[in-house]
Design an enzyme around this catalytic site. Structure first.
Site, PDB file in Angstrom:
ATOM      1  N   ASP A  25      42.439  25.642  43.464  1.00  0.00           N
ATOM      2  CA  ASP A  25      41.437  25.331  42.446  1.00  0.00           C
ATOM      3  C   ASP A  25      41.761  23.935  41.927  1.00  0.00           C
ATOM      4  OD1 ASP A  25      39.826  25.017  40.247  1.00  0.00           O
ATOM      5  OD2 ASP A  25      40.569  26.776  39.165  1.00  0.00           O
ATOM      6  N   LYS A  87      38.439  14.475  38.315  1.00  0.00           N
ATOM      7  CA  LYS A  87      37.350  15.208  38.974  1.00  0.00           C
ATOM      8  C   LYS A  87      35.972  14.726  38.513  1.00  0.00           C
ATOM      9  CE  LYS A  87      36.062  20.072  39.758  1.00  0.00           C
ATOM     10  NZ  LYS A  87      36.502  21.454  39.451  1.00  0.00           N
ATOM     11  N   GLU A 184      33.153  27.648  42.868  1.00  0.00           N
ATOM     12  CA  GLU A 184      34.073  28.270  41.911  1.00  0.00           C
ATOM     13  C   GLU A 184      33.569  29.614  41.360  1.00  0.00           C
ATOM     14  OE1 GLU A 184      34.735  24.950  39.330  1.00  0.00           O
ATOM     15  OE2 GLU A 184      35.896  23.907  40.853  1.00  0.00           O
ATOM     16  N   ASP A 206      30.790  29.843  34.018  1.00  0.00           N
ATOM     17  CA  ASP A 206      32.030  29.110  34.304  1.00  0.00           C
ATOM     18  C   ASP A 206      32.000  27.761  33.590  1.00  0.00           C
ATOM     19  OD1 ASP A 206      34.165  27.715  35.344  1.00  0.00           O
ATOM     20  OD2 ASP A 206      33.658  28.057  37.454  1.00  0.00           O
TER      21      ASP A 206
END
Lengths: 620, 175
Positions: A25, A87, A184, A206
């Site tokens: 992850d 990211k 994800e 999420d």
């Protein structure tokens, strides 16, 4: 007594042996790695027993790089060279980044993707991410005592093609074989669903450090079918920190901040946010390098008020996803909460109010994605048989082409199940036109300029005809990673052009090769030995798999066909004994080509068997 | 790859407009279980490529049969009829009138920000959609009246557009 076989270290293992695979992850704030051990998914800790790796990379002058806690502890002192939340920059240009002014970096505007100037030189977000993945890979190989055959890397479901491609490049740069890019929320659904034997429609909400996803899935007899997904790839916990940061600036009326002080206040903002999860108010204090001080109290009520619009920004995509799935709130059986930001009480409340039920928080929101990715990696590596589950995922954003007048023509609509292919015919608009420019877009907007530009390429050599007479078929193929390739073909002449949507951001295969080279000259690994070793492992794996296929389904081939494959195998075996990794690579390609027809027949047989079972079940 | 089967044969279903959704769904899952690239991730490249082609084809077939307009268009195409042919625009006047009324109602709801009105409208549109679907089953499966069926398919496509417009207005009012 049968002897146990032990392969030479780093060499291939036969297909039936346990193959080391991990789920990674790669988070905005923290990254994790997990694997399946004796059938159970476990997060792998560092030597100090910590499972989270802060997604922070610090560059020193020269080649030394710190990743994780050591880097994080220096972020206030060395903000230019310490990259956090990288990211958010993946596959993004400088114009895409909203809060450039309040980030302590020296951005370099580069075509397609922004870069960062550090004391070790200019770094692309792909390189920074690769450092994080490399650290996780080393952690995994140390813990598991061997080289990994591959990894599943998770990405936000709402990541577009450029962001996905950048993520895959980063993993490749870190020397990992990517078994699959996995969304994800889908990873979380696997972990949750298998843990709870869940059936029915579930929503996965999420909210991570920098991205928001909502996915609606139907879980039914081992099939995880994503019905719709939506989100915001630039919304997350970091934005909540920013709101507190702005509040601090109002409270303190500070002089323009240095990079160090900016990072200090951002860190304090995050601490305050986390404290408000447990407490109704928090005292915020800071001493800046200028001697200025701040000392104020932030209440949960005030925090909720200043972040209400951010929560609202998650609800619009949630409604859209439900509508795309053709479902109402009452049909959702459960809502799984994922991502550290869903610890905030205001988020839990808002989700509970919307779905009219208490959200599910029994799995650690920081770990659930990694665990699901590890389970999927175990399946993809071929370690399980028979009782596997199946994932049917979708693309999050429509794919299309620019047409006359700067408009977008959608070729594949959002929420289409992957893999998928769609063709669309176009024609020329001028007499005698011999070339056509193809501009590939992703997004929902009508104007091409409002969508993300993924690639441009040209189809040349169209035979001159009157306007409207040529027939150019453009084919989009999206693979199981959600990555797009596009080809164009003029139907009457057969002229063809194609592009692997290797993006506008300009990291071509040569750049990757160069960066790999750079990386290895600094490492202890001997690059050539490594490449040779990898090729040999590859080739041995292929030979073993082909032999297994021949043993199982050899009857599908006649004697001459079998002989051709046997000859390719023998040729490749001879090459493995040598040391020319290029030759071995060519041998692998040759064997792959020789088995294409065999693979097709095997698949036809699979389909017949599947349908025979189906008919028995239906009519029996 | 054996793509000589039509989509109905691929899933072992009768070639009719009326559809047993459960049978389609379970045949789809069964097939994807056999061909999906995730089943071949550890296999040689040739097998991975074939798996992607097959899974793509199975998805395409499933989307075609699942979707009421696409299924109608596909069945008529198997009869050699292009229901969406640009030269073929015949449409009953009563249906066109009804269309205009619905359009006006959507506009009124949008201008007045009446989400309750959208809710009612949305229900009406879906009910009309279901009625046309029932008609189509009758026309194609029993009466074999493909000309009238082509018109019904076009009506159904109009309904899809209206339902999408209602969705857009919801989105606009919510943001």
């Amino acid at each position: 007594m049968a002897l146990l076989q032990i392969a030479e270290p780093g060499m291939s293992s036969a297909p039936h042996q346990h193959r080391l695979a991990v789920g990674i992850d790669l988070g905005t704030t923290n990254s994790l790695v997990a694997t399946v051990r004796s059938g159970l998914a476990v997060v792998l800790d560092d030597e100090a027993g910590r499972s989270l790796l802060p997604s922070v990379v610090r560059y020193h002058p020269g080649s030394q790089v710190d990743v994780g806690y050591p880097a994080q502890s220096m972020q206030n002192q060395d903000p230019h060279n310490t990259i956090v939340s990288v990211k958010r920059f993946m596959g993004r240009g400088i114009a895409d980044i909203e809060d450039v002014a309040s980030l302590p970096y020296r951005f370099v505007d580069a075509p397609g993707m922004v870069q960062l100037r550090t004391s070790a030189g200019v770094k692309s977000p792909v390189e920074v991410s690769a450092e994080i993945i490399k650290a996780l890979r080393q952690r995994a190989e140390a813990a598991m005592g061997g080289e990994l055959v591959g990894a599943v890397i998770t990405v936000p479901a709402y990541f577009d093609d450029a962001q996905r491609q950048a993520t895959k490049d980063a993993a490749q740069l870190a020397g990992l074989n990517v078994l699959r890019l996995l969304n994800e929320p889908t990873a979380a659904a696997i972990a949750y669903g298998l843990d709870n034997a869940a059936e029915g429609v579930y929503a996965v909400y999420d909210l991570g450090g920098g991205t928001f996803d909502i996915s609606i899935l139907r879980l039914s007899r081992g099939v995880f079918e994503v019905l719709a997904t939506n989100g915001d790839s630039a919304l997350g916990g970091d934005d909540f920190d920013q709101r507190i940061f702005c509040w601090m600036l109002e409270q303190g009326r500070f002089e323009p901040l240095s990079a160090c002080d900016m990072r200090l206040l951002l860190t304090k903002a995050r601490d305050a946010k986390e404290a408000l999860t447990e407490h109704t108010e928090v005292r915020v204090t800071a001493v800046l390098s200028t001697g200025e001080m701040m000392d104020a109290t932030l209440t949960q009520t005030a925090f909720n008020a200043m972040t209400a619009s951010l929560i609202g920004k998650t609800m619009a995509p949630t409604r859209k996803a439900l509508r795309d799935a053709g479902l109402s709130v009452d049909e959702v059986k459960g809502v799984v909460m994922v991502g550290g930001s869903t610890r905030m009480p205001c988020i839990r409340q808002a989700v509970a109010d919307f779905f009219k039920q208490t959200p599910l928080t029994n799995l650690d929101p920081d770990k659930v994605v990694t665990l699901g990715a590890a389970m999927q990696a175990d399946v993809l590596a071929g370690n399980r048989a028979g009782d596997d589950w199946l994932l049917l995922d979708v693309i999050p954003l429509s794919l299309g082409l620019e047409t006359m007048g700067g408009l977008t023509e959608k070729v594949i609509p959002r929420n289409t199940t992957i893999p998928t292919a769609r063709a669309q015919d176009f024609t020329t608009f001028r007499d005698g036109q011999t070339a056509m420019s193809v501009h590939v877009l992703q997004g929902e907007r009508e104007l091409a300029s409002d969508c993300r530009s993924l690639a441009r390429f040209e189809l040349r050599g169209i035979p001159p005809m009157v306007a409207g007479a040529a027939r150019i078929r453009v084919t989009f193929q999206v693979d199981a990673d959600g990555l797009l390739s596009v080809s164009a073909r003029e139907q009457s002449s057969g002229v063809e052009a194609s592009v692997q949507v290797k993006p506008s951001y300009g990291l071509g295969d040569e750049d990757i090769t160069r960066m790999l080279k750079d990386a290895f000259t600094h490492a202890r690994d001997d690059m050539y030995a490594r490449a040779l070793n990898e090729q040999i492992v590859d080739a041995q794996g292929l030979i073993a798999a082909t032999r297994a296929a021949l043993a199982e389904d050899g009857t599908l081939l006649d004697a001459a066909e079998t002989a051709v494959i046997e000859a390719s195998i023998a040729g490749l075996e001879k090459l493995i004994a040598g040391t020319d990794h290029h030759a071995i690579k060519r041998g692998v390609e040759a064997l792959n080509a020789a088995t294409t027809e065999f693979a097709q027949r095997r698949m036809d047989q699979n389909v017949r068997r599947a349908m025979a079972g189906q008919k028995l079940e239906t009519f029996g | 790859m054996d793509f000589t089967h039509n989509h109905f044969e691929l899933f072992g279903l009768p070639q009719t407009y009326a559809l047993e959704r459960d049978r389609l769904d379970s045949a789809y899952r069964e097939l994807q279980n056999a061909v999906h690239p995730d089943r071949f991730a550890a296999q040689p490249e040739a097998e991975q490529r074939v798996a992607m082609q097959w899974a793509t084809q199975v998805n395409e077939a499933y989307q075609t049969l699942r979707h009421p307009v696409n299924r109608g268009v596909y069945l008529l195409k198997l009869q050699g009829i292009d229901a969406l042919d640009a030269g073929n625009t015949k449409m009953a006047p009563a249906f066109l009138m009804q269309q205009m009324e619905w359009r006006e109602a959507i506009e009124e709801a949008r201008a007045g920000k009446h989400t309750d009105m959208l809710d009612t409208l949305s229900d009406d549109l879906r009910a009309a959609h279901r009625r046309i679907e029932a008609q189509l089953a009758e026309l194609i499966d029993t009466a074999h009246d493909f000309a009238t069926a082509s018109e019904a398919v076009r009506q159904l496509r109009f309904m899809d557009k209206l339902i999408a417009e209602v969705g857009d207005v919801y989105e606009e009012l919510e943001s």
